[in-house]
Design a protein around this motif. Structure first.
Motif, short mmCIF file in Angstrom:
data_model
loop_
_atom_site.label_atom_id
_atom_site.label_comp_id
_atom_site.label_asym_id
_atom_site.label_seq_id
_atom_site.Cartn_x
_atom_site.Cartn_y
_atom_site.Cartn_z
N CYS A 139 158.05 47.44 66.49
CA CYS A 139 157.98 46.64 67.71
C CYS A 139 157.30 47.46 68.81
CB CYS A 139 159.38 46.24 68.15
SG CYS A 139 159.41 45.34 69.72
N LYS A 144 162.51 49.43 67.38
CA LYS A 144 162.96 48.81 66.14
C LYS A 144 161.82 48.67 65.15
CE LYS A 144 167.16 46.18 67.03
NZ LYS A 144 167.80 44.87 66.90
N PHE A 146 160.72 47.00 61.03
CA PHE A 146 161.07 45.90 60.14
C PHE A 146 160.33 46.00 58.81
CE2 PHE A 146 161.71 44.71 64.48
CZ PHE A 146 162.94 44.09 64.47
N ASP A 151 159.67 39.11 60.17
CA ASP A 151 160.87 39.59 60.88
C ASP A 151 160.48 40.21 62.22
OD1 ASP A 151 162.48 38.75 58.84
OD2 ASP A 151 162.82 40.73 57.98
N HIS A 155 161.50 38.96 66.01
CA HIS A 155 162.12 39.91 66.93
C HIS A 155 161.36 39.98 68.25
CE1 HIS A 155 163.71 43.61 68.63
NE2 HIS A 155 162.47 44.05 68.72
N THR A 158 162.27 37.81 71.12
CA THR A 158 163.43 38.13 71.96
C THR A 158 162.97 38.88 73.21
OG1 THR A 158 163.89 40.27 70.88
CG2 THR A 158 164.92 38.31 69.92
N HIS A 159 161.81 39.51 73.13
CA HIS A 159 161.25 40.21 74.30
C HIS A 159 160.39 39.26 75.14
CE1 HIS A 159 162.51 44.20 72.98
NE2 HIS A 159 161.97 43.98 71.79
#
Length: 202
Positions: A139, A144, A146, A151, A155, A158-159
Protein backbone atom coordinates in the motif's frame (compact mmCIF):
# COMPACT_ATOMS: atom_id res chain seq x y z
CA UNK A 1 15.62 -4.84 -46.37
CA UNK A 2 17.75 -5.15 -43.20
CA UNK A 3 14.93 -3.71 -41.07
CA UNK A 4 12.39 -6.18 -42.46
CA UNK A 5 14.82 -9.06 -41.91
CA UNK A 6 15.36 -8.00 -38.29
CA UNK A 7 11.60 -7.79 -37.70
CA UNK A 8 11.13 -11.28 -39.13
CA UNK A 9 13.96 -12.66 -36.96
CA UNK A 10 12.42 -11.07 -33.85
CA UNK A 11 9.03 -12.56 -34.75
CA UNK A 12 10.64 -15.96 -35.32
CA UNK A 13 12.41 -15.79 -31.95
CA UNK A 14 9.09 -14.97 -30.22
CA UNK A 15 7.35 -17.82 -32.05
CA UNK A 16 10.05 -20.36 -31.14
CA UNK A 17 9.51 -19.60 -27.45
CA UNK A 18 6.00 -21.07 -27.79
CA UNK A 19 7.61 -24.43 -28.62
CA UNK A 20 10.54 -24.24 -26.19
CA UNK A 21 8.48 -22.89 -23.28
CA UNK A 22 11.08 -20.17 -22.70
CA UNK A 23 9.67 -17.10 -20.91
CA UNK A 24 12.66 -14.77 -20.53
CA UNK A 25 10.87 -11.66 -19.26
CA UNK A 26 10.44 -11.76 -15.47
CA UNK A 27 8.33 -9.46 -13.30
CA UNK A 28 10.57 -8.18 -10.50
CA UNK A 29 7.57 -7.79 -8.18
CA UNK A 30 5.91 -11.22 -8.34
CA UNK A 31 8.39 -13.32 -10.41
CA UNK A 32 5.76 -14.20 -13.03
CA UNK A 33 7.37 -14.83 -16.44
CA UNK A 34 6.33 -13.79 -19.97
CA UNK A 35 7.07 -14.57 -23.61
CA UNK A 36 7.51 -10.94 -24.68
CA UNK A 37 8.53 -7.61 -23.22
CA UNK A 38 5.12 -6.20 -24.21
CA UNK A 39 3.30 -8.84 -22.16
CA UNK A 40 5.53 -8.03 -19.18
CA UNK A 41 4.82 -4.29 -19.53
CA UNK A 42 1.04 -4.92 -19.58
CA UNK A 43 1.31 -7.22 -16.56
CA UNK A 44 3.34 -4.70 -14.55
CA UNK A 45 0.40 -2.30 -14.66
CA UNK A 46 -1.46 -4.74 -12.39
CA UNK A 47 1.01 -3.90 -9.61
CA UNK A 48 0.40 -0.16 -10.00
CA UNK A 49 -2.36 1.54 -8.01
CA UNK A 50 -3.07 3.98 -10.87
CA UNK A 51 -6.42 3.44 -12.63
CA UNK A 52 -6.51 6.13 -15.34
CA UNK A 53 -9.35 4.71 -17.47
CA UNK A 54 -12.75 5.69 -16.04
CA UNK A 55 -16.17 4.33 -16.93
CA UNK A 56 -18.53 7.13 -18.03
CA UNK A 57 -21.57 5.18 -16.78
CA UNK A 58 -20.50 4.33 -13.22
CA UNK A 59 -17.77 5.29 -10.71
CA UNK A 60 -15.48 2.37 -11.64
CA UNK A 61 -12.00 2.99 -13.07
CA UNK A 62 -9.49 0.62 -14.68
CA UNK A 63 -5.78 0.15 -15.27
CA UNK A 64 -6.08 -0.59 -19.00
CA UNK A 65 -8.32 0.41 -21.91
CA UNK A 66 -9.01 -3.27 -22.54
CA UNK A 67 -10.31 -3.78 -18.98
CA UNK A 68 -12.59 -0.76 -19.37
CA UNK A 69 -13.86 -2.02 -22.74
CA UNK A 70 -14.71 -5.41 -21.20
CA UNK A 71 -16.42 -3.69 -18.26
CA UNK A 72 -18.57 -1.55 -20.59
CA UNK A 73 -20.17 -4.77 -21.86
CA UNK A 74 -21.70 -5.19 -18.39
CA UNK A 75 -23.66 -1.97 -18.98
CA UNK A 76 -24.69 -2.81 -22.54
CA UNK A 77 -25.53 -6.42 -21.67
CA UNK A 78 -23.33 -7.59 -24.55
CA UNK A 79 -22.16 -11.20 -24.09
CA UNK A 80 -20.45 -12.25 -27.31
CA UNK A 81 -18.73 -15.36 -25.91
CA UNK A 82 -20.92 -18.46 -25.56
CA UNK A 83 -20.18 -21.94 -24.24
CA UNK A 84 -20.44 -24.69 -26.86
CA UNK A 85 -21.52 -27.21 -24.18
CA UNK A 86 -24.32 -25.42 -22.33
CA UNK A 87 -24.91 -22.18 -24.23
CA UNK A 88 -24.09 -19.92 -21.27
CA UNK A 89 -22.90 -16.51 -22.43
CA UNK A 90 -20.08 -14.31 -21.15
CA UNK A 91 -18.87 -10.76 -21.69
CA UNK A 92 -15.18 -11.79 -21.43
CA UNK A 93 -13.29 -14.50 -23.30
CA UNK A 94 -11.30 -15.24 -20.11
CA UNK A 95 -14.57 -15.94 -18.26
CA UNK A 96 -15.60 -18.40 -20.99
CA UNK A 97 -12.20 -20.15 -20.86
CA UNK A 98 -12.49 -20.60 -17.10
CA UNK A 99 -16.13 -21.74 -17.40
CA UNK A 100 -15.18 -24.41 -19.97
CA UNK A 101 -12.97 -26.06 -17.33
CA UNK A 102 -16.08 -26.67 -15.18
CA UNK A 103 -17.35 -29.03 -17.90
CA UNK A 104 -14.09 -30.96 -18.21
CA UNK A 105 -13.43 -30.67 -14.44
CA UNK A 106 -9.80 -30.32 -15.44
CA UNK A 107 -7.51 -28.61 -12.94
CA UNK A 108 -4.18 -28.77 -14.77
CA UNK A 109 -2.15 -26.55 -12.43
CA UNK A 110 -0.99 -28.48 -9.35
CA UNK A 111 0.89 -27.21 -6.30
CA UNK A 112 4.14 -29.15 -5.82
CA UNK A 113 4.04 -28.56 -2.05
CA UNK A 114 0.55 -29.67 -1.04
CA UNK A 115 -0.99 -31.26 -4.14
CA UNK A 116 -3.91 -28.82 -4.46
CA UNK A 117 -4.87 -28.30 -8.11
CA UNK A 118 -6.24 -25.18 -9.80
CA UNK A 119 -7.99 -24.13 -13.00
CA UNK A 120 -5.44 -21.47 -13.97
CA UNK A 121 -1.74 -20.72 -13.50
CA UNK A 122 -2.74 -17.41 -11.89
CA UNK A 123 -4.74 -19.21 -9.19
CA UNK A 124 -1.78 -21.55 -8.55
CA UNK A 125 0.64 -18.61 -8.27
CA UNK A 126 -1.66 -16.92 -5.76
CA UNK A 127 -1.99 -20.16 -3.77
CA UNK A 128 1.80 -20.67 -3.62
CA UNK A 129 2.12 -17.39 -1.73
CA UNK A 130 0.31 -19.07 1.20
CA UNK A 131 3.31 -21.41 1.46
CA UNK A 132 5.99 -18.79 0.85
CA UNK A 133 4.36 -15.96 2.81
CA UNK A 134 5.13 -13.66 -0.13
CA UNK A 135 3.14 -10.41 -0.22
CA UNK A 136 4.37 -8.48 -3.27
CA UNK A 137 1.65 -5.79 -3.29
CA UNK A 138 2.30 -2.89 -0.92
CA UNK A 139 0.00 0.00 0.00
CA UNK A 140 1.32 3.44 -0.96
CA UNK A 141 -0.58 5.03 1.97
CA UNK A 142 0.58 2.73 4.78
CA UNK A 143 2.98 -0.18 5.26
CA UNK A 144 0.48 -3.01 4.76
CA UNK A 145 1.29 -5.69 2.17
CA UNK A 146 -0.97 -8.15 0.34
CA UNK A 147 -0.83 -11.46 -1.52
CA UNK A 148 -2.88 -10.27 -4.50
CA UNK A 149 -3.68 -7.01 -6.27
CA UNK A 150 -7.44 -7.30 -5.66
CA UNK A 151 -6.88 -7.35 -1.88
CA UNK A 152 -4.63 -4.29 -2.20
CA UNK A 153 -7.21 -2.44 -4.30
CA UNK A 154 -9.94 -3.12 -1.72
CA UNK A 155 -7.63 -1.96 1.07
CA UNK A 156 -6.71 1.27 -0.76
CA UNK A 157 -10.40 2.21 -0.78
CA UNK A 158 -10.25 2.45 3.03
CA UNK A 159 -7.80 5.33 2.49
CA UNK A 160 -9.43 7.00 -0.54
CA UNK A 161 -13.09 6.42 0.34
CA UNK A 162 -13.72 5.21 -3.23
CA UNK A 163 -17.00 3.28 -3.64
CA UNK A 164 -17.05 1.97 -7.21
CA UNK A 165 -19.93 -0.52 -6.77
CA UNK A 166 -23.21 1.37 -7.16
CA UNK A 167 -26.67 0.05 -6.30
CA UNK A 168 -28.93 0.14 -9.40
CA UNK A 169 -32.00 0.77 -7.21
CA UNK A 170 -30.91 3.64 -4.95
CA UNK A 171 -27.48 4.65 -6.35
CA UNK A 172 -25.81 4.11 -2.97
CA UNK A 173 -22.10 3.28 -3.41
CA UNK A 174 -20.02 0.49 -1.84
CA UNK A 175 -16.31 -0.29 -1.68
CA UNK A 176 -16.74 -4.01 -2.54
CA UNK A 177 -19.14 -6.11 -4.61
CA UNK A 178 -19.81 -8.27 -1.51
CA UNK A 179 -21.12 -5.24 0.40
CA UNK A 180 -23.22 -4.24 -2.60
CA UNK A 181 -24.81 -7.73 -2.78
CA UNK A 182 -25.53 -7.62 0.97
CA UNK A 183 -27.16 -4.19 0.55
CA UNK A 184 -29.26 -5.31 -2.44
CA UNK A 185 -30.87 -7.99 -0.28
CA UNK A 186 -32.53 -5.17 1.70
CA UNK A 187 -34.31 -4.10 -1.50
CA UNK A 188 -35.44 -7.68 -2.15
CA UNK A 189 -36.76 -8.00 1.44
CA UNK A 190 -38.62 -4.69 1.12
CA UNK A 191 -40.16 -5.79 -2.20
CA UNK A 192 -41.25 -9.13 -0.71
CA UNK A 193 -42.67 -7.33 2.35
CA UNK A 194 -44.72 -4.94 0.20
CA UNK A 195 -46.01 -7.82 -1.93
CA UNK A 196 -47.04 -9.94 1.08
CA UNK A 197 -48.79 -7.00 2.80
CA UNK A 198 -50.76 -6.19 -0.36
CA UNK A 199 -51.86 -9.85 -0.63
CA UNK A 200 -52.96 -9.96 3.03
CA UNK A 201 -55.01 -6.78 2.63
CA UNK A 202 -57.05 -8.30 -0.22
Amino acid sequence: SVKKGFTQLASLARHERIHTGERPYVCTTCKKTFLTNGELARHQRTHSTLRPFSCHQCPKSFKTKRSRAEHLKSHSGEQPFSCACCGKKFSKSASLTRHNLTHTRERPHQCSQCGNAFFTSGELLLHKRIHTGEKPYSCSFCEKRFRCSSDLNMHIRTHTGEKPHGCPFCRKGFSTSTRLRRHMRTHVKKAVGVESSSVSSV
